[in-house]
Design an enzyme around this catalytic site. Sequence first.
Site: not given
Length: 161
Positions: A7, A67, A139
């Site tokens: 991420d 992502e 996260d």
Amino acid sequence: MIILGLDPSLSSTGWGLIRAEGNRLSHIANGQLKTATTEPLPARLSHLATQLEALLADRPADAAAVEEVFVNKNAQSTLKLAQARGVVLMIAARAGLDPTEYAARLVKKAVVGTGAAEKVQVHAMVQLLLPGAAIAGPDAADALAIAITHAHHLASARRGG
């Protein structure tokens, strides 16, 4: 198969490693790669690259999932996120991984069942899917969700649908 979920963020890139064996998922490790907001942008990007290289050297993976960038209202924030994401993609590629990219809504839908899920719902489902995992923060939870999404997509592709 060991899957690394990432991420990307300039301040705190989340990472999560899971093992996928058929439909069985197990937690390996997770954490956050942080950079100092007081440092200039090039130094922060370099530090992020160095940390991710060290992580991949210490904990090799068979696959990576990242992502996709979402557009913030603040253009500067979006540009910084995109630059951090570029570093993450580059380091993963240098490690021999071909990172698959997933939109945040798709990750939420895959893990929670709705693309409009809140972060706390994602964290709760990750905890449910990976019992006993000590998650390093939001996260890292998102990174684990990205890895889980990739595992589901690989399993679905193997089943032919």
